[in-house]
Enzyme design. Sequence first.
Site, PDB file in Angstrom:
ATOM      1  N   LYS A 107     116.956  61.742 -13.140  1.00 20.62           N
ATOM      2  CA  LYS A 107     117.796  60.816 -12.367  1.00 20.62           C
ATOM      3  C   LYS A 107     116.881  59.915 -11.566  1.00 20.62           C
ATOM      4  CE  LYS A 107     122.292  60.349 -11.891  1.00 20.62           C
ATOM      5  NZ  LYS A 107     123.257  60.662 -12.965  1.00 20.62           N
ATOM      6  N   GLY A 219     140.442  58.731  -7.696  1.00 15.48           N
ATOM      7  CA  GLY A 219     139.600  57.689  -8.269  1.00 15.48           C
ATOM      8  C   GLY A 219     140.323  56.970  -9.395  1.00 15.48           C
ATOM      9  N   GLY A 221     138.150  54.572 -11.252  1.00 16.82           N
ATOM     10  CA  GLY A 221     136.999  53.829 -11.766  1.00 16.82           C
ATOM     11  C   GLY A 221     136.853  54.083 -13.249  1.00 16.82           C
ATOM     12  N   ASN A 222     135.625  54.002 -13.744  1.00 15.27           N
ATOM     13  CA  ASN A 222     135.400  54.137 -15.180  1.00 15.27           C
ATOM     14  C   ASN A 222     135.915  55.470 -15.718  1.00 15.27           C
ATOM     15  OD1 ASN A 222     133.170  55.419 -17.230  1.00 15.27           O
ATOM     16  ND2 ASN A 222     133.787  53.373 -17.822  1.00 15.27           N
TER      17      ASN A 222
HETATM   18  P1  NAD Z   1     133.338  54.134 -10.315  1.00 19.43           P
HETATM   19  O1  NAD Z   1     132.429  53.546  -9.293  1.00 19.43           O
HETATM   20  O2  NAD Z   1     133.681  53.357 -11.543  1.00 19.43           O
HETATM   21  O3  NAD Z   1     134.738  54.550  -9.630  1.00 19.43           O
HETATM   22  C1  NAD Z   1     134.819  55.326  -8.481  1.00 19.43           C
HETATM   23  C2  NAD Z   1     136.288  55.412  -8.093  1.00 19.43           C
HETATM   24  O4  NAD Z   1     136.406  56.299  -6.978  1.00 19.43           O
HETATM   25  C3  NAD Z   1     136.882  54.080  -7.636  1.00 19.43           C
HETATM   26  O5  NAD Z   1     138.190  53.959  -8.134  1.00 19.43           O
HETATM   27  C4  NAD Z   1     136.907  54.212  -6.121  1.00 19.43           C
HETATM   28  O6  NAD Z   1     137.952  53.425  -5.527  1.00 19.43           O
HETATM   29  C5  NAD Z   1     137.221  55.695  -6.001  1.00 19.43           C
HETATM   30  N1  NAD Z   1     136.910  56.254  -4.677  1.00 19.43           N
HETATM   31  C6  NAD Z   1     135.787  56.132  -3.942  1.00 19.43           C
HETATM   32  N2  NAD Z   1     135.932  56.771  -2.765  1.00 19.43           N
HETATM   33  C7  NAD Z   1     137.172  57.313  -2.765  1.00 19.43           C
HETATM   34  C8  NAD Z   1     137.911  58.102  -1.848  1.00 19.43           C
HETATM   35  N3  NAD Z   1     137.406  58.460  -0.666  1.00 19.43           N
HETATM   36  N4  NAD Z   1     139.169  58.488  -2.202  1.00 19.43           N
HETATM   37  C9  NAD Z   1     139.713  58.118  -3.372  1.00 19.43           C
HETATM   38  N5  NAD Z   1     139.060  57.382  -4.286  1.00 19.43           N
HETATM   39  C10 NAD Z   1     137.807  56.988  -3.986  1.00 19.43           C
HETATM   40  O7  NAD Z   1     132.688  55.532 -10.686  1.00 19.43           O
HETATM   41  P2  NAD Z   1     132.802  56.348 -12.049  1.00 19.43           P
HETATM   42  O8  NAD Z   1     131.773  55.854 -12.986  1.00 19.43           O
HETATM   43  O9  NAD Z   1     134.212  56.429 -12.471  1.00 19.43           O
HETATM   44  O10 NAD Z   1     132.281  57.790 -11.554  1.00 19.43           O
HETATM   45  C11 NAD Z   1     133.119  58.661 -10.813  1.00 19.43           C
HETATM   46  C12 NAD Z   1     132.449  60.017 -10.709  1.00 19.43           C
HETATM   47  O11 NAD Z   1     132.144  60.506 -12.016  1.00 19.43           O
HETATM   48  C13 NAD Z   1     131.111  60.063  -9.959  1.00 19.43           C
HETATM   49  O12 NAD Z   1     130.987  61.333  -9.359  1.00 19.43           O
HETATM   50  C14 NAD Z   1     130.092  59.930 -11.083  1.00 19.43           C
HETATM   51  O13 NAD Z   1     128.837  60.455 -10.709  1.00 19.43           O
HETATM   52  C15 NAD Z   1     130.754  60.789 -12.130  1.00 19.43           C
HETATM   53  N6  NAD Z   1     130.315  60.538 -13.508  1.00 19.43           N
HETATM   54  C16 NAD Z   1     130.420  59.301 -14.065  1.00 19.43           C
HETATM   55  C17 NAD Z   1     130.019  59.114 -15.375  1.00 19.43           C
HETATM   56  C18 NAD Z   1     130.178  57.779 -16.062  1.00 19.43           C
HETATM   57  O14 NAD Z   1     129.841  57.702 -17.255  1.00 19.43           O
HETATM   58  N7  NAD Z   1     130.700  56.756 -15.409  1.00 19.43           N
HETATM   59  C19 NAD Z   1     129.478  60.179 -16.125  1.00 19.43           C
HETATM   60  C20 NAD Z   1     129.395  61.436 -15.532  1.00 19.43           C
HETATM   61  C21 NAD Z   1     129.817  61.599 -14.215  1.00 19.43           C
END
Ligand code: NAD
Length: 428
Positions: A107, A219, A221-222
């Site tokens: 990382k 959440g 997000g992605n």
């Molecule tokens: P992202 O940045 O696309 O989305 C994050 C989401 O969380 C957003 O909708 C944001 O509004 C919401 N959020 C933030 N703080 C919040 C709160 N206090 N209450 C409610 N919602 C809140 O991130 P992502 O890529 O979707 O990743 C989310 C999680 O998954 C993280 O822990 C990341 O490490 C993990 N993850 C992501 C991937 C990937 O491929 N994107 C892979 C493995 C793990």
Amino acid sequence: MVKEKYNPYTTAQAQFDHVADLIELEDSAREVLRQPSREFHFTIPVKMDDGTTKVFKGYRVQHNDARGPAKGGIRFHPEETEDTIRALSMWMTWKCAVVDVPLGGGKGGIVCDPRDLSLGEQERLCRGYVRQLAKNLGPNVDVPAPDVMSSGQHLLWMLDEYEVIKGARYPGAMTGKPVGMGGSLGRTEATGYGVIYTLREALKTLDIDISSTTASFQGFGNVAEYAARLYSSMGGKVVAISSYDPNDKKAYTFRQLDGIDIEKLVTYKDQFGTIDKEKATAMGCELLEGDAWIEQDVDILLPCALENQITAKTLAKLSDEVKVICEGANGPTTPDADELIKTKDIYLVPDFLCNAGGVTCSYFEQIQSNTNEFWEKEEVFEKLDKKMTSAFHAVHNLAQEKNLYMRDAAYIIAINRVAEAVKLRGWI
Ligand code: NAD
């Protein structure tokens, strides 16, 4: 009283120690695996647009590469800490091992807020990061990917700098590249889809029909977006989703008891996963407090936003209806909450198994890049489903056989695989 700050590395090491005790791991293996193999801490001077030079802090941690090159994202965050990166690199090792891809855990991070930087400054920062690390990166060494606030464009600048330094093309040196520039089809959907492949299998083992279930997400997000889309397309009903609103500096939960129209809600969110309050309420969502997502009377909870969300305190608010927790986020549950979940009738799909779809697809991207091949999207999803399903059943079967908590079973498989590789290589 000073409130102790949550430290994910303490959690990652506590989880490791617990399982090392369970499997009576020998001391030398413990010492090698409970900390990173290598760490790089460095400065990145960047010429800013106003003519000044600003110096940023950069990190790369390679937790373990006994099973293959280190693999993991590079995070851009103003509050990035060494311990966060150490914890995430360790979780990457277990994640790659549990889905049995020939990669290790790494990382990286840069202490910065890309939203305050011009595109030119971001590009110079990315190139500066690679200049400091080029000797320790590469398709057979350590393969970065985008992560928090970093994108495919950032990785492409990094790849270009790497290839200039090396004097040749190495498309497999970075993943998460834009499609058309070596990126894999299906990477965008991969993590969220992987979450739902494991949920689908968990429900099968519990003899529950997915189309009769309800779910609440933290959440949008992605990860959550694609998980919610696939879950809805399988007939599941999403009744609540929370997201953070940076304008109001707080999170909200959007609830619609007769089911949220996910495809419509997707059109009301921005690229950061923030849901437009006005539009969402106009389509029929109630607006609740940010943490209300965890209190809903649903069958499935999907924490897909942040670490440290399911704690002994928040767990007290959980409805008795909840049957499954699928951890889309990294580290959403604290060790004290784990102890309580074990006493309840809740099936947990642990984070490094549940959200391994992303790294599995990155591994597919590497294969395609290294061999100059491109796979159709359907082929990617088919291979992803197969990998996630077989990893899920290996963990589930061990948990059943030995009457283990799912997180412990996943850790046992992952730690045993990595410890075995370390031994076979003669490191211990
Ligand atoms: P992202 O940045 O696309 O989305 C994050 C989401 O969380 C957003 O909708 C944001 O509004 C919401 N959020 C933030 N703080 C919040 C709160 N206090 N209450 C409610 N919602 C809140 O991130 P992502 O890529 O979707 O990743 C989310 C999680 O998954 C993280 O822990 C990341 O490490 C993990 N993850 C992501 C991937 C990937 O491929 N994107 C892979 C493995 C793990």
